[in-house]
Scaffold this motif. Sequence first.
Motif, PDB file in Angstrom:
ATOM      1  N   CYS A   1       0.263  -1.055  -0.304  1.00 31.16           N
ATOM      2  CA  CYS A   1       0.001  -0.121  -0.246  1.00 31.16           C
ATOM      3  C   CYS A   1       0.452   0.983  -0.096  1.00 31.16           C
ATOM      4  O   CYS A   1       0.245   2.223  -0.742  1.00 31.16           O
ATOM      5  CB  CYS A   1      -0.740  -0.143   0.916  1.00 31.16           C
ATOM      6  N   VAL A   2       1.722   1.522   1.129  1.00 29.57           N
ATOM      7  CA  VAL A   2       2.420   2.372   1.682  1.00 29.57           C
ATOM      8  C   VAL A   2       3.549   2.499  -0.341  1.00 29.57           C
ATOM      9  O   VAL A   2       3.629   3.841  -0.948  1.00 29.57           O
ATOM     10  CB  VAL A   2       3.836   2.100   2.365  1.00 29.57           C
ATOM     11  N   GLU A   3       3.494   1.847  -1.374  1.00 25.05           N
ATOM     12  CA  GLU A   3       4.724   1.987  -1.961  1.00 25.05           C
ATOM     13  C   GLU A   3       3.578   1.808  -3.837  1.00 25.05           C
ATOM     14  O   GLU A   3       4.274   2.763  -4.906  1.00 25.05           O
ATOM     15  CB  GLU A   3       5.733   0.470  -2.544  1.00 25.05           C
ATOM     16  N   LEU A   4       2.745   1.703  -3.549  1.00 25.28           N
ATOM     17  CA  LEU A   4       1.608   1.310  -4.751  1.00 25.28           C
ATOM     18  C   LEU A   4       0.700   2.783  -4.730  1.00 25.28           C
ATOM     19  O   LEU A   4      -0.316   3.350  -5.672  1.00 25.28           O
ATOM     20  CB  LEU A   4       1.036  -0.271  -4.980  1.00 25.28           C
ATOM     21  N   ALA A   5       0.208   2.941  -3.387  1.00 23.63           N
ATOM     22  CA  ALA A   5      -1.525   3.987  -3.905  1.00 23.63           C
ATOM     23  C   ALA A   5      -0.588   5.361  -4.526  1.00 23.63           C
ATOM     24  O   ALA A   5      -1.896   5.852  -4.816  1.00 23.63           O
ATOM     25  CB  ALA A   5      -1.025   3.976  -2.318  1.00 23.63           C
ATOM     26  N   ARG A   6       0.817   6.528  -4.371  1.00 18.67           N
ATOM     27  CA  ARG A   6       0.483   7.081  -4.817  1.00 18.67           C
ATOM     28  C   ARG A   6       0.065   6.773  -6.687  1.00 18.67           C
ATOM     29  O   ARG A   6      -0.119   7.572  -7.210  1.00 18.67           O
ATOM     30  CB  ARG A   6       2.403   7.243  -5.295  1.00 18.67           C
ATOM     31  N   TYR A   7       0.186   5.439  -6.795  1.00 16.67           N
ATOM     32  CA  TYR A   7       0.011   5.391  -8.829  1.00 16.67           C
ATOM     33  C   TYR A   7      -1.231   5.344  -8.370  1.00 16.67           C
ATOM     34  O   TYR A   7      -2.049   3.925  -9.817  1.00 16.67           O
ATOM     35  CB  TYR A   7       0.863   3.873  -9.000  1.00 16.67           C
ATOM     36  N   ASN A   8      -2.623   5.322  -7.663  1.00 12.83           N
ATOM     37  CA  ASN A   8      -3.749   4.930  -7.796  1.00 12.83           C
ATOM     38  C   ASN A   8      -4.161   3.065  -7.884  1.00 12.83           C
ATOM     39  O   ASN A   8      -4.922   3.177  -8.492  1.00 12.83           O
ATOM     40  CB  ASN A   8      -4.192   4.996  -9.365  1.00 12.83           C
ATOM     41  N   ILE A   9      -3.272   2.483  -7.330  1.00 14.10           N
ATOM     42  CA  ILE A   9      -3.183   1.581  -6.764  1.00 14.10           C
ATOM     43  C   ILE A   9      -3.651   0.794  -5.411  1.00 14.10           C
ATOM     44  O   ILE A   9      -3.472   1.524  -4.451  1.00 14.10           O
ATOM     45  CB  ILE A   9      -1.961  -0.178  -7.132  1.00 14.10           C
ATOM     46  N   GLN A  10      -4.909   0.442  -4.928  1.00 13.87           N
ATOM     47  CA  GLN A  10      -5.553   0.220  -3.835  1.00 13.87           C
ATOM     48  C   GLN A  10      -4.527  -1.323  -3.282  1.00 13.87           C
ATOM     49  O   GLN A  10      -4.971  -2.135  -4.005  1.00 13.87           O
ATOM     50  CB  GLN A  10      -6.810   0.511  -3.421  1.00 13.87           C
ATOM     51  N   VAL A  11      -4.003  -1.498  -2.521  1.00 16.97           N
ATOM     52  CA  VAL A  11      -4.328  -2.782  -1.628  1.00 16.97           C
ATOM     53  C   VAL A  11      -5.052  -3.126  -0.432  1.00 16.97           C
ATOM     54  O   VAL A  11      -4.421  -2.134   0.435  1.00 16.97           O
ATOM     55  CB  VAL A  11      -2.168  -2.908  -1.915  1.00 16.97           C
ATOM     56  N   ASN A  12      -5.324  -4.321   0.216  1.00 20.14           N
ATOM     57  CA  ASN A  12      -6.645  -4.044   0.735  1.00 20.14           C
ATOM     58  C   ASN A  12      -6.376  -5.738   1.260  1.00 20.14           C
ATOM     59  O   ASN A  12      -6.097  -6.740  -0.075  1.00 20.14           O
ATOM     60  CB  ASN A  12      -7.562  -4.163   0.647  1.00 20.14           C
ATOM     61  N   GLY A  13      -6.225  -6.637   2.268  1.00 28.16           N
ATOM     62  CA  GLY A  13      -7.040  -7.625   2.247  1.00 28.16           C
ATOM     63  C   GLY A  13      -8.056  -7.984   3.088  1.00 28.16           C
ATOM     64  O   GLY A  13      -9.184  -6.955   3.529  1.00 28.16           O
ATOM     65  N   ILE A  14      -8.381  -9.157   3.117  1.00 28.57           N
ATOM     66  CA  ILE A  14      -9.400 -10.015   3.578  1.00 28.57           C
ATOM     67  C   ILE A  14      -8.976 -10.725   4.442  1.00 28.57           C
ATOM     68  O   ILE A  14      -8.455 -11.577   4.450  1.00 28.57           O
ATOM     69  CB  ILE A  14     -11.029 -11.246   2.550  1.00 28.57           C
ATOM     70  N   ALA A  15      -9.730 -10.939   5.953  1.00 36.97           N
ATOM     71  CA  ALA A  15      -9.037 -11.721   6.851  1.00 36.97           C
ATOM     72  C   ALA A  15     -10.116 -12.459   7.166  1.00 36.97           C
ATOM     73  O   ALA A  15     -10.930 -12.242   8.524  1.00 36.97           O
ATOM     74  CB  ALA A  15      -8.112 -11.649   8.017  1.00 36.97           C
ATOM     75  N   PRO A  16     -10.348 -14.018   7.208  1.00 29.70           N
ATOM     76  CA  PRO A  16     -11.474 -14.770   7.202  1.00 29.70           C
ATOM     77  C   PRO A  16     -11.051 -15.123   8.459  1.00 29.70           C
ATOM     78  O   PRO A  16     -10.162 -15.303   8.811  1.00 29.70           O
ATOM     79  CB  PRO A  16     -11.243 -16.443   6.021  1.00 29.70           C
TER      80      PRO A  16
ATOM     81  N   GLY B   1      -4.268  -0.469   2.442  1.00 32.38           N
ATOM     82  CA  GLY B   1      -3.737  -0.887   3.567  1.00 32.38           C
ATOM     83  C   GLY B   1      -4.679  -1.464   4.716  1.00 32.38           C
ATOM     84  O   GLY B   1      -4.253  -1.981   5.944  1.00 32.38           O
ATOM     85  N   HIS B   2      -5.699  -1.893   4.269  1.00 32.58           N
ATOM     86  CA  HIS B   2      -6.559  -1.937   5.277  1.00 32.58           C
ATOM     87  C   HIS B   2      -6.579  -4.104   5.394  1.00 32.58           C
ATOM     88  O   HIS B   2      -6.965  -4.456   3.796  1.00 32.58           O
ATOM     89  CB  HIS B   2      -7.854  -1.880   4.810  1.00 32.58           C
ATOM     90  N   LEU B   3      -6.637  -4.253   6.031  1.00 35.45           N
ATOM     91  CA  LEU B   3      -7.312  -5.848   6.629  1.00 35.45           C
ATOM     92  C   LEU B   3      -8.461  -6.342   7.264  1.00 35.45           C
ATOM     93  O   LEU B   3      -8.905  -5.571   7.902  1.00 35.45           O
ATOM     94  CB  LEU B   3      -6.127  -6.514   7.194  1.00 35.45           C
ATOM     95  N   LEU B   4      -9.334  -6.154   6.307  1.00 32.81           N
ATOM     96  CA  LEU B   4     -10.896  -6.780   6.710  1.00 32.81           C
ATOM     97  C   LEU B   4     -11.154  -8.179   7.473  1.00 32.81           C
ATOM     98  O   LEU B   4     -11.198  -8.615   5.995  1.00 32.81           O
ATOM     99  CB  LEU B   4     -11.553  -6.317   5.090  1.00 32.81           C
ATOM    100  N   PHE B   5     -11.656  -8.190   8.445  1.00 34.33           N
ATOM    101  CA  PHE B   5     -12.077  -9.351   9.692  1.00 34.33           C
ATOM    102  C   PHE B   5     -13.493  -9.688   9.029  1.00 34.33           C
ATOM    103  O   PHE B   5     -14.038  -8.981   9.643  1.00 34.33           O
ATOM    104  CB  PHE B   5     -11.362  -9.321  10.884  1.00 34.33           C
ATOM    105  N   ILE B   6     -13.436 -10.773   8.749  1.00 36.86           N
ATOM    106  CA  ILE B   6     -15.220 -11.458   8.233  1.00 36.86           C
ATOM    107  C   ILE B   6     -14.719 -12.870   9.279  1.00 36.86           C
ATOM    108  O   ILE B   6     -14.172 -13.333   9.156  1.00 36.86           O
ATOM    109  CB  ILE B   6     -15.060 -11.563   7.152  1.00 36.86           C
TER     110      ILE B   6
END
Length: 254
Positions: free
Chosen positions: A173-188, A241-246
């Motif tokens: 996220c820190v490296e790619l957000a400047r290029y309009n790339i969203q990096v997130n996660g899903i944590a089941p 940069g968010h980890l979505l806990f489900i």
Amino acid sequence: MTNLFSLDNKNILITGSSRGLGSLLAKGLAEQGAAVIINSTRQDSAEKAAEKLRAEGLIAHALAFDVTDSQAVQQAIDRIENEIGAIDVLINNAGIQRRHKFTEFPEKDWDDIVAVNQKSVFLVSQAVARYMIKRERGKIINIGSIQSELGRDTITPYAASKGAVKMLTRGMCVELARYNIQVNGIAPGYFKTDMTQALVDDKAFSDWLCKRTPAARWGNPEELIGGAVFLSSRASDFVNGHLLFIDGGMLAAV
């Protein structure tokens, strides 16, 4: 605003998606309009899963490649980009589990877990991100786990690999957000799947799980689809940069 969650005309690559949760995510995202690219280590498995989706009128492609082999990964991503189209969303789903006591855990099993659960996220994301950077858009979703935060007997290497996925998500996220790339996660949390069937059938464990989880039940695999749709769509354009806990509230409880 009515199309915030639309996945129409989006190409979504999902690693390890010929069966299990990956297959379920592929079907759910395709039903929302995406063209999904099914990945497996075997072409016949990938094609069988893709054909099943196409039989339902959905758009699906199949491409087998080893997500732990950097050369195979780069060749596959180049082929997708040149023959199918731009990868709008990458979902790093491939994963394995091995169970042993920590002091007896075989080194080979450790290496396999790290390669599939951790190294593949790095390799596939790196190859895809190079194209996304040129376009200045894209979304990467890494599948973590409740074990990205919590430990449990006999799966210490798995927990370590999923903890690494959490930090890969944040670092990317820190490296790619400047290029309009969203990096997130899903944590089941704990879901009824082939991988957990033995635990589902273990009454003592299921009783413990229901008491430990505020929702007081196992998760149903279909309940992961909504989070994947959200993180794949325009609705999450400023989520990074968010980890979505489900997990039915498990991480929130003591």
